[in-house]
Design an enzyme around this catalytic site. Structure first.
Site, PDB file in Angstrom:
ATOM      1  N   ALA A  68       2.200   5.880  -4.494  1.00 46.79           N
ATOM      2  CA  ALA A  68       1.183   5.797  -3.445  1.00 46.79           C
ATOM      3  C   ALA A  68       0.796   7.131  -3.193  1.00 46.79           C
ATOM      4  O   ALA A  68       1.789   8.091  -3.247  1.00 46.79           O
ATOM      5  CB  ALA A  68       1.147   4.989  -2.378  1.00 46.79           C
ATOM      6  N   GLY A 111       4.762   2.916  -4.974  1.00 49.14           N
ATOM      7  CA  GLY A 111       3.603   1.965  -5.412  1.00 49.14           C
ATOM      8  C   GLY A 111       3.356   1.787  -7.023  1.00 49.14           C
ATOM      9  O   GLY A 111       2.889   0.768  -7.217  1.00 49.14           O
ATOM     10  N   GLU A 114       5.516  -1.003  -8.045  1.00 45.80           N
ATOM     11  CA  GLU A 114       5.096  -2.133  -7.406  1.00 45.80           C
ATOM     12  C   GLU A 114       3.856  -2.591  -8.160  1.00 45.80           C
ATOM     13  O   GLU A 114       3.659  -3.972  -8.320  1.00 45.80           O
ATOM     14  CB  GLU A 114       4.822  -1.698  -5.609  1.00 45.80           C
ATOM     15  CG  GLU A 114       6.053  -1.740  -4.924  1.00 45.80           C
ATOM     16  CD  GLU A 114       5.835  -1.216  -3.731  1.00 45.80           C
ATOM     17  OE1 GLU A 114       5.037  -0.260  -3.419  1.00 45.80           O
ATOM     18  OE2 GLU A 114       6.422  -1.738  -2.575  1.00 45.80           O
ATOM     19  N   GLU A 134      10.889   5.501  -1.915  1.00 50.85           N
ATOM     20  CA  GLU A 134      10.258   5.658  -0.619  1.00 50.85           C
ATOM     21  C   GLU A 134      11.271   6.138   0.484  1.00 50.85           C
ATOM     22  O   GLU A 134      11.057   6.704   1.330  1.00 50.85           O
ATOM     23  CB  GLU A 134       9.833   4.330  -0.025  1.00 50.85           C
ATOM     24  CG  GLU A 134       8.408   3.911  -0.889  1.00 50.85           C
ATOM     25  CD  GLU A 134       8.661   3.149  -2.042  1.00 50.85           C
ATOM     26  OE1 GLU A 134       9.637   3.134  -2.955  1.00 50.85           O
ATOM     27  OE2 GLU A 134       7.812   2.320  -2.696  1.00 50.85           O
TER      28      GLU A 134
HETATM   29  N1  DAK Z   1       1.457  11.419  -4.141  1.00 46.88           N
HETATM   30  C1  DAK Z   1       0.740  12.512  -4.175  1.00 46.88           C
HETATM   31  N2  DAK Z   1       0.921  13.602  -5.096  1.00 46.88           N
HETATM   32  C2  DAK Z   1       2.065  13.369  -5.999  1.00 46.88           C
HETATM   33  C3  DAK Z   1       2.519  12.427  -6.028  1.00 46.88           C
HETATM   34  C4  DAK Z   1       2.417  11.180  -4.856  1.00 46.88           C
HETATM   35  N3  DAK Z   1       3.253  10.121  -4.979  1.00 46.88           N
HETATM   36  N4  DAK Z   1       3.437  12.283  -7.358  1.00 46.88           N
HETATM   37  C5  DAK Z   1       3.366  13.412  -7.584  1.00 46.88           C
HETATM   38  N5  DAK Z   1       2.293  14.135  -6.826  1.00 46.88           N
HETATM   39  C6  DAK Z   1       1.522  15.397  -7.245  1.00 46.88           C
HETATM   40  C7  DAK Z   1       2.386  16.828  -6.857  1.00 46.88           C
HETATM   41  O1  DAK Z   1       2.347  16.918  -5.383  1.00 46.88           O
HETATM   42  C8  DAK Z   1       2.272  17.539  -7.753  1.00 46.88           C
HETATM   43  O2  DAK Z   1       1.064  18.233  -7.332  1.00 46.88           O
HETATM   44  P1  DAK Z   1       0.509  19.856  -7.378  1.00 46.88           P
HETATM   45  O3  DAK Z   1       1.694  20.558  -6.341  1.00 46.88           O
HETATM   46  O4  DAK Z   1       0.756  19.968  -8.761  1.00 46.88           O
HETATM   47  O5  DAK Z   1      -1.049  19.981  -6.411  1.00 46.88           O
HETATM   48  C9  DAK Z   1       1.641  17.069  -8.950  1.00 46.88           C
HETATM   49  O6  DAK Z   1       1.792  15.488  -8.633  1.00 46.88           O
HETATM   50  C10 DAK Z   1       2.928  17.125 -10.006  1.00 46.88           C
HETATM   51  O7  DAK Z   1       4.068  16.802  -9.351  1.00 46.88           O
HETATM   52  P2  DAK Z   1       5.538  17.599  -9.567  1.00 46.88           P
HETATM   53  O8  DAK Z   1       5.162  18.959  -9.613  1.00 46.88           O
HETATM   54  O9  DAK Z   1       6.319  17.213  -8.467  1.00 46.88           O
HETATM   55  O10 DAK Z   1       6.084  16.854 -10.845  1.00 46.88           O
HETATM   56  P3  DAK Z   1       7.658  17.158 -11.344  1.00 46.88           P
HETATM   57  O11 DAK Z   1       7.378  16.820 -12.677  1.00 46.88           O
HETATM   58  O12 DAK Z   1       8.303  18.333 -10.620  1.00 46.88           O
HETATM   59  O13 DAK Z   1       8.253  15.908 -10.273  1.00 46.88           O
HETATM   60  C11 DAK Z   1       8.244  13.611  -9.630  1.00 46.88           C
HETATM   61  C12 DAK Z   1       7.800  14.444 -10.742  1.00 46.88           C
HETATM   62  C13 DAK Z   1       7.639  12.063  -9.965  1.00 46.88           C
HETATM   63  C14 DAK Z   1       9.728  13.246  -9.523  1.00 46.88           C
HETATM   64  C15 DAK Z   1       7.702  14.038  -8.225  1.00 46.88           C
HETATM   65  O14 DAK Z   1       6.646  14.267  -8.211  1.00 46.88           O
HETATM   66  C16 DAK Z   1       7.987  13.081  -7.042  1.00 46.88           C
HETATM   67  O15 DAK Z   1       9.040  12.932  -6.770  1.00 46.88           O
HETATM   68  N6  DAK Z   1       6.888  12.533  -6.550  1.00 46.88           N
HETATM   69  C17 DAK Z   1       6.635  11.422  -5.629  1.00 46.88           C
HETATM   70  C18 DAK Z   1       7.479  10.412  -6.013  1.00 46.88           C
HETATM   71  C19 DAK Z   1       7.549   9.328  -4.914  1.00 46.88           C
HETATM   72  O16 DAK Z   1       8.263   9.594  -3.832  1.00 46.88           O
HETATM   73  N7  DAK Z   1       6.893   8.190  -4.760  1.00 46.88           N
HETATM   74  C20 DAK Z   1       6.626   7.183  -3.672  1.00 46.88           C
HETATM   75  C21 DAK Z   1       5.435   7.339  -3.063  1.00 46.88           C
HETATM   76  S1  DAK Z   1       5.439   6.347  -1.453  1.00 46.88           S
HETATM   77  C22 DAK Z   1       0.772   0.901   0.683  1.00 46.88           C
HETATM   78  C23 DAK Z   1       0.962   0.665  -0.745  1.00 46.88           C
HETATM   79  C24 DAK Z   1       1.803   1.207  -1.345  1.00 46.88           C
HETATM   80  C25 DAK Z   1       2.563   2.139  -0.734  1.00 46.88           C
HETATM   81  C26 DAK Z   1       2.677   2.413   0.512  1.00 46.88           C
HETATM   82  C27 DAK Z   1       1.530   1.637   1.340  1.00 46.88           C
HETATM   83  N8  DAK Z   1      -0.239   0.266   1.392  1.00 46.88           N
HETATM   84  C28 DAK Z   1      -1.253  -0.734   0.708  1.00 46.88           C
HETATM   85  C29 DAK Z   1      -0.454   0.678   2.756  1.00 46.88           C
HETATM   86  C30 DAK Z   1       3.577   2.677  -1.676  1.00 46.88           C
HETATM   87  C31 DAK Z   1       4.230   3.916  -0.915  1.00 46.88           C
HETATM   88  C32 DAK Z   1       4.735   4.755  -2.197  1.00 46.88           C
HETATM   89  O17 DAK Z   1       4.643   4.716  -3.361  1.00 46.88           O
END
Ligand code: DAK
Length: 260
Positions: A68, A111, A114, A134
């Site tokens: 997400a 997400g 998911e 998360e």
């Molecule tokens: N959200 C927003 N931006 C994201 C993102 C994310 N989940 N994942 C990556 N990006 C963005 C980065 O900020 C970056 O943007 P800029 O800085 O270039 O503007 C760009 O994508 C490229 O990412 P990286 O520079 O970080 O790329 P790397 O290759 O170095 O790293 C990575 C890739 C996938 C390891 C890293 O980006 C990362 O850790 N991303 C976050 C992964 C994460 O934590 N995912 C879980 C998110 S929480 C709900 C429904 C669902 C959910 C919640 C509520 N409701 C219906 C209410 C689900 C929650 C989640 O998924």
């Protein structure tokens, strides 16, 4: 026919296969609210289209979806996030009656995983990485991760993934039983398409009732599930496709299903 959206691409293959491509490559297909609304709408359109028998959901080579959109959630509080009720789009996706094949390459995180798990068949390229990170953000999965991942791979493996936030590769996830096929990276989409083409040869009404019975097996007792299966089985005997399928078998020819 191709409909245009801002965050996804939607198109039809062979007049029978719906294709949705998540399309926010700069942020690794982070699932913002707009994307989720477009996705729900595109899937519903395919579900209502009598020609569509199966859907493929995919991202790009680098990411299926990295979760997400964190930038949208960062400032929420309990009340604001509850009032937005973004789960209704997720709920509508899990109510799609048409089977969905996830074609995964690169990241399928949070997400993103998911969303993959709301699909019915999962094909992944060797480079795919899966996880529920998360916990690193101070939260837990919110769109089904604790429930679907646990049912798919068991309590102990899902606890490790959800509580450490570690990412695992496609081969490992395949061993855990979440993935149907792991293929060389360049083949992840064509492999999903091959499966979709095979499904598209079958009766649309049988496909949908088959999916319904399988999905319900996660919610019903065995007795209730067997009753539902039996009713769906009986129901198919009022379809033209059942008559055609069995007649074609006896006449040693390929069936011509009409979806009725
Ligand atoms: N959200 C927003 N931006 C994201 C993102 C994310 N989940 N994942 C990556 N990006 C963005 C980065 O900020 C970056 O943007 P800029 O800085 O270039 O503007 C760009 O994508 C490229 O990412 P990286 O520079 O970080 O790329 P790397 O290759 O170095 O790293 C990575 C890739 C996938 C390891 C890293 O980006 C990362 O850790 N991303 C976050 C992964 C994460 O934590 N995912 C879980 C998110 S929480 C709900 C429904 C669902 C959910 C919640 C509520 N409701 C219906 C209410 C689900 C929650 C989640 O998924």
């Amino acid at each position: 026919m191709t409909q245009s959206y801002e965050y996804i691409k939607s198109s039809i293959i062979d007049n029978a296969i719906g294709l949705v491509e998540l399309n926010r490559p700069k942020v690794l297909n982070a699932l913002n609210i707009g994307l989720m609304k477009e996705l729900a709408s595109a899937l519903k359109d395919f579900d209502n289209n009598e020609n569509i028998k199966v859907i493929i959901l995919t991202g790009n080579a680098k990411a299926f979806a990295a979760g997400a959109d964190i930038s949208e959630m960062a400032n929420e509080d309990t009340v604001s996030i509850m009032l937005k009720d973004n789960f209704s789009t997720w709920d509508s996706i899990q109510n799609i009656k048409t089977p969905i094949i996830a074609a995964v390459s690169g990241y399928a995180l949070g997400g993103g995983l998911e969303l993959v798990m709301t699909c019915d068949i999962i094909v992944a390229g060797e480079n795919a990485l899966f996880g529920q990170p998360e916990i690193n953000l101070g939260v837990i999965p919110g769109a089904g991760g604790t429930q679907r991942l646990t049912r798919a791979i068991g309590k102990y493996r899902s606890s490790e993934l959800i509580l450490t936030g570690e990412l695992i590769n496609a081969q490992e996830m395949y061993k855990y039983g979440l993935i149907n096929k792991v293929v060389p990276n360049e083949l992840y989409f064509t492999t999903a398409l091959k499966i979709a083409k095979e499904i598209a040869k079958k009766s649309r009404i049988a496909i949908r009732l088959g999916k319904e019975a399988i999905v319900k097996s996660f919610e019903l007792s065995l007795k209730e599930g067997l009753t539902l299966e039996r009713k769906n089985f009986y129901m198919l005997f009022s379809s033209q496709d059942q008559k055609e399928g069995m007649k074609a078998f006896m006449e040693k020819r390929k069936p011509q299903f009409v979806g009725r």
